[in-house]
Design an enzyme around this catalytic site. Structure first.
Site, mmCIF file in Angstrom:
data_model
loop_
_atom_site.group_PDB
_atom_site.id
_atom_site.type_symbol
_atom_site.label_atom_id
_atom_site.label_comp_id
_atom_site.label_asym_id
_atom_site.label_seq_id
_atom_site.Cartn_x
_atom_site.Cartn_y
_atom_site.Cartn_z
ATOM 1 C CE LYS A 1 -7.138 -3.740 5.218
ATOM 2 N NZ LYS A 1 -5.807 -4.098 5.437
ATOM 3 N NE ARG B 1 -2.284 -1.313 3.493
ATOM 4 C CZ ARG B 1 -1.799 -0.580 4.426
ATOM 5 N NH1 ARG B 1 -1.908 0.685 4.327
ATOM 6 N NH2 ARG B 1 -1.145 -1.113 5.392
ATOM 7 N NE ARG C 1 -0.365 -8.814 2.558
ATOM 8 C CZ ARG C 1 -0.653 -8.340 3.407
ATOM 9 N NH1 ARG C 1 -1.592 -8.750 4.035
ATOM 10 N NH2 ARG C 1 -0.025 -7.393 4.185
ATOM 11 C CE1 TYR D 1 1.195 -7.363 -3.958
ATOM 12 C CE2 TYR D 1 0.530 -6.128 -2.030
ATOM 13 C CZ TYR D 1 1.134 -7.070 -2.464
ATOM 14 O OH TYR D 1 1.807 -8.318 -1.895
ATOM 15 C CB SER E 1 -0.644 -3.622 7.997
ATOM 16 O OG SER E 1 -1.838 -2.871 7.661
HETATM 17 P P1 GTP Z 1 -2.277 -7.753 7.426
HETATM 18 O O1 GTP Z 1 -2.886 -9.031 6.522
HETATM 19 O O2 GTP Z 1 -1.291 -7.061 6.794
HETATM 20 O O3 GTP Z 1 -3.492 -6.886 8.105
HETATM 21 O O4 GTP Z 1 -1.604 -8.705 8.626
HETATM 22 P P2 GTP Z 1 -2.019 -9.509 9.840
HETATM 23 O O5 GTP Z 1 -2.351 -8.771 11.174
HETATM 24 O O6 GTP Z 1 -3.091 -10.485 9.438
HETATM 25 O O7 GTP Z 1 -0.686 -10.351 10.106
HETATM 26 P P3 GTP Z 1 -0.242 -11.781 10.015
HETATM 27 O O8 GTP Z 1 -1.241 -12.650 10.947
HETATM 28 O O9 GTP Z 1 -0.292 -12.199 8.718
HETATM 29 O O10 GTP Z 1 1.345 -11.682 10.640
HETATM 30 C C1 GTP Z 1 2.099 -10.982 10.063
HETATM 31 C C2 GTP Z 1 3.616 -11.475 10.533
HETATM 32 O O11 GTP Z 1 3.723 -11.631 11.804
HETATM 33 C C3 GTP Z 1 3.904 -12.943 10.127
HETATM 34 O O12 GTP Z 1 5.192 -13.304 9.448
HETATM 35 C C4 GTP Z 1 3.764 -13.745 11.070
HETATM 36 O O13 GTP Z 1 4.301 -14.916 11.049
HETATM 37 C C5 GTP Z 1 4.167 -12.992 12.433
HETATM 38 N N1 GTP Z 1 3.322 -13.211 13.624
HETATM 39 C C6 GTP Z 1 1.970 -13.564 13.792
HETATM 40 N N2 GTP Z 1 1.645 -13.670 14.887
HETATM 41 C C7 GTP Z 1 2.914 -13.763 15.878
HETATM 42 C C8 GTP Z 1 3.203 -14.022 17.203
HETATM 43 O O14 GTP Z 1 2.391 -14.577 17.991
HETATM 44 N N3 GTP Z 1 4.699 -13.914 17.426
HETATM 45 C C9 GTP Z 1 5.504 -13.625 16.371
HETATM 46 N N4 GTP Z 1 6.587 -13.665 16.994
HETATM 47 N N5 GTP Z 1 5.120 -13.415 15.109
HETATM 48 C C10 GTP Z 1 3.963 -13.487 14.858
HETATM 49 C C1 SPV Z 2 -2.938 -4.713 5.226
HETATM 50 O O1 SPV Z 2 -1.889 -3.788 4.961
HETATM 51 O O2 SPV Z 2 -3.735 -4.336 6.491
HETATM 52 C C2 SPV Z 2 -3.647 -5.703 4.790
HETATM 53 C C3 SPV Z 2 -3.245 -5.701 3.341
HETATM 54 O O3 SPV Z 2 -4.354 -6.398 4.971
HETATM 55 S S1 SPV Z 2 -3.726 -4.740 1.959
HETATM 56 O O4 SPV Z 2 -5.078 -5.134 1.394
HETATM 57 O O5 SPV Z 2 -3.015 -4.531 0.993
HETATM 58 O O6 SPV Z 2 -4.300 -3.457 2.916
HETATM 59 MN MN MN Z 3 -5.117 -5.650 7.303
#
Ligand code: GTP
Ligand code: SPV
Ligand code: MN
Length: 619
Positions: free
Chosen positions: A243, A91, A402, A234, A285
């Site tokens: 979003k 983004r 992703r 993207y 994020s």
């Molecule tokens: P968006 O889709 O961007 O909104 O992200 P999200 O909040 O869904 O994050 P996601 O669960 O994909 O995790 C992002 C990164 O953080 C990944 O590389 C995970 O492996 C790491 N991660 C998630 N949970 C944990 C945790 O409990 N501990 C640690 N150390 N890393 C974590």
């Molecule tokens: C985030 O950045 O919080 C996402 C990925 O979930 S995007 O759809 O690119 O915003």
């Molecule tokens: Mn998100």
């Protein structure tokens, strides 16, 4: 193939490429499609039907054009890899605009532009921007079709990649048109990759595998409930349901109508006694929402089921409780770090029917990314299409690579995930990535204190947006890049919703999985072990766990957090909950400075909460 030269045509209904039902009988929708076609001048217009056959035709076309790579169906049936341009991988927050009439209504944390001036700028860049391409009409529903919390939208896009992703991420297709024709309101969104194939002089150029434009615009007109996106293909820049609509526009609709549009995962938690609870959690994020939403509890007897992984719409119900839906139909999840040990559920979810973007390609035609397995394959093709070996000294997958996958494929999806009325929320969690200061878990003393916790979240920046990874920034409610109006007004709205809920308001908690020890490694094992924190949270909701009052909130009393069989030293546990008054007082000064940016719009209740935290820290 029938081409409709919309720019020169007076026809109101345009045939599709697939011989499927065409157009709409809704005059406003048809007029808008015609208007955008006159502006952008596509070669053809396709009204998307949302069928599997349509997706199959489109993906075959993209594979033939070299824009998608079909993965080896033996490993990953009906799945594809897309490689973006290296300048279009996340983004773009500095090119994201909130164009309200008054600058103050966008607030100090959003880029604002005067709507009339922005419309003129957009008019210029969108003129002829789809020349030589097809414009797809993508009707979609956020939430189950016709549900009381659901909303409709239409995206016009010249990117077939976006169409395929929208088909996974939303309920997309003809049924939405029928609802629009029956008078259901809908949101207008327009998207162009900004790479026309024919110039003004009529000269054609060759296409590239990832068309995009160095000049980008992600523009929201909150008062008109309208989105315009130019130059990027993207993720959140281009999948405008996500979003742009479900957060930036919907947060304004929610303010006006008394509900909440939030950057939150949604889960159903079942205790060993069979009690069921629903938890919503806002983390910035790439801070763990998808992971927590698919968590496999390590604590015996507990079950966690997935309802949503990124966005929740919450509405006070007639029973006085807060009810929530996941408005999306798919997951657009971060690939790196997703592996058998961290998130086996996500690994199972992406077995097939998945679009991968910017991950690495294995020599056997499957995909790989950092963290999928402990040992990388000996040879890969990296996300930029270059040959890669483990000693290449660079990641094989982009850090913000992703997967796009249907939520229904998730083995932990809850039966209730498509309940049209949503699920009742018992607890709300706020979190971020904090190497220091913020304890593993703390409960808010009241809704007001909870809003203060949400308003003051800070987190280290991640690869999900352009910019410097690791830099600490305030990300209130994990909504900094997503709030469609003045953030201080948003806090006031949260306080207002809480007053309406009264004693039925969910309990609020702050969590931090990312605190680090002196050696720089994480103190808490995270992932499945986060179920221990969930257990304490649910026991608090039940009134069955004890807490100790501290200046910053209620912490588990000694022994209340279940650490049976956990490999964490007593010293690490102590550090995880340590509250250092001096650094918290310094944090309060930063909070005061942060609030000052919003001037008199900051609700008095938040100043009072800050004063109270300070008083207790100095006492
Ligand atoms: P968006 O889709 O961007 O909104 O992200 P999200 O909040 O869904 O994050 P996601 O669960 O994909 O995790 C992002 C990164 O953080 C990944 O590389 C995970 O492996 C790491 N991660 C998630 N949970 C944990 C945790 O409990 N501990 C640690 N150390 N890393 C974590
Ligand atoms: C985030 O950045 O919080 C996402 C990925 O979930 S995007 O759809 O690119 O915003
Ligand atoms: Mn998100």
């Amino acid at each position: 193939r029938i081409r409709a030269h919309a720019a020169h045509s007076t026809e109101t209904t345009v045939p599709t490429a697939y011989g499927a039902p065409t157009g709409t009988t809704d005059p406003a929708l048809q007029a808008w499609v015609d208007e955008i076609a006159r502006l952008t001048q596509p070669d053809a217009i396709v009204w998307c039907t949302g069928t599997a056959q349509e997706a199959d035709t489109l993906s075959k076309q993209l594979v033939a054009e070299g824009k998608l790579i079909r993965l080896n169906p033996e490993w990953r049936p009906n799945s594809f890899l897309a490689r973006t341009s290296p300048s279009d991988v996340a983004r773009v927050e500095d090119r994201t605009f909130i164009c309200s009439t008054h600058r103050d209504d966008a607030g100090p944390t959003n880029n604002w532009a005067e709507p009339g001036r922005m419309r003129a700028e957009l008019g210029a860049v969108f003129t002829g921007s789809m020349r030589g391409r097809t414009m797809y009409v993508v009707p979609f529903s956020m939430g189950p079709l016709g549900g009381p919390i659901s909303q409709l939208g239409v995206e016009l896009t010249d990117s077939p990649y976006v169409v395929l992703n929208m088909g996974i991420m939303t309920r997309m297709g003809q049924a939405v048109l029928r609802l629009i024709e029956a008078g259901t309101p809908w949101v207008r969104t327009v998207h162009s990759v900004g790479f026309p194939l024919v110039n003004k002089a009529g000269i054609r150029r060759a296409d590239v595998t990832w068309p995009s434009n160095d000049t980008k615009y992600i523009v929201q007109f909150p008062e008109d409930r309208e989105v315009w996106s130019f130059g990027s293909g993207y993720g959140g820049n281009a999948l405008l349901s996500k979003k742009s609509f479900a957060l930036r526009i919907a947060s304004v609709m929610a303010r006006d109508e008394g509900w909440l549009a939030e950057h939150m995962l949604l889960i159903k938690v079942t205790s060993p006694e069979g009690g069921t609870y629903h938890v919503a959690a806002a983390f910035p994020s790439a801070c763990g929402k998808t992971n927590l939403s698919m968590l496999k509890p390590t604590v015996p007897g507990w079950t966690v089921e997935t309802i949503g992984d990124d966005i929740a719409w919450l509405r006070p119900g007639s029973d006085g409780r807060l009810w929530a839906i996941n408005p999306e139909a798919g997951f657009f999840g971060v690939a790196p770090g997703t592996g058998e040990t961290t998130n086996p559920t996500a690994v199972q979810t992406v077995w097939g029917n998945t679009i991968f973007t910017n991950v690495a390609l294995r020599d056997d035609g499957d995909v790989w990314w950092e963290g999928l397995t402990d040992t990388p394959p000996a040879h890969l093709t990296d996300w930029e299409g270059k040959s890669w070996t483990p000693d290449s000294g660079r990641p094989a997958a982009h850090p913000n690579s992703r997967f796009t996958v249907p939520a229904a494929q998730c083995p932990s999806i809850a039966d209730s995930w498509e309940d049209i009325g949503g699920v009742p929320i018992d607890a709300i969690m706020f979190g971020g990535r904090r190497a220091t200061n913020v304890p593993l878990v703390a409960e808010a003393r009241s809704w007001k204190h909870g809003v203060f916790m949400g308003a003051t979240i800070s987190s280290e920046k991640t690869a999900a947006a352009e910019g410097t990874v690791g830099e600490l920034r305030r990300d209130p409610f994990a909504m900094l890049p997503f709030c469609g109006y003045n953030m201080a007004d948003y806090w006031a709205h949260w306080l207002r919703v809480g007053r309406g809920l009264g004693a039925q308001a969910p309990a609020v908690f702050q969590v931090n999985w990312f605190r680090k020890g002196e050696d720089g490694s994480f103190l808490w094992p995270g992932f499945g072990e986060n179920s221990r924190v969930l257990e304490w949270i649910i026991r608090r909701v039940e009134g069955a766990a004890e807490a100790v009052d501290t200046p910053i909130g209620l912490l588990p009393v000694e022994g209340a957090l279940n650490v049976d069989g956990l490999d964490v030293s007593p010293d690490a546990l102590e550090q995880l909950f340590r509250i250092d008054p001096a650094s918290w007082l310094a944090e309060c000064d930063l909070t005061e400075a942060f609030f000052a940016r919003f001037g008199s719009r900051v609700p008095a209740a938040l100043h009072a909460e800050l004063a109270s935290v300070r008083y207790h820290l100095s006492a």
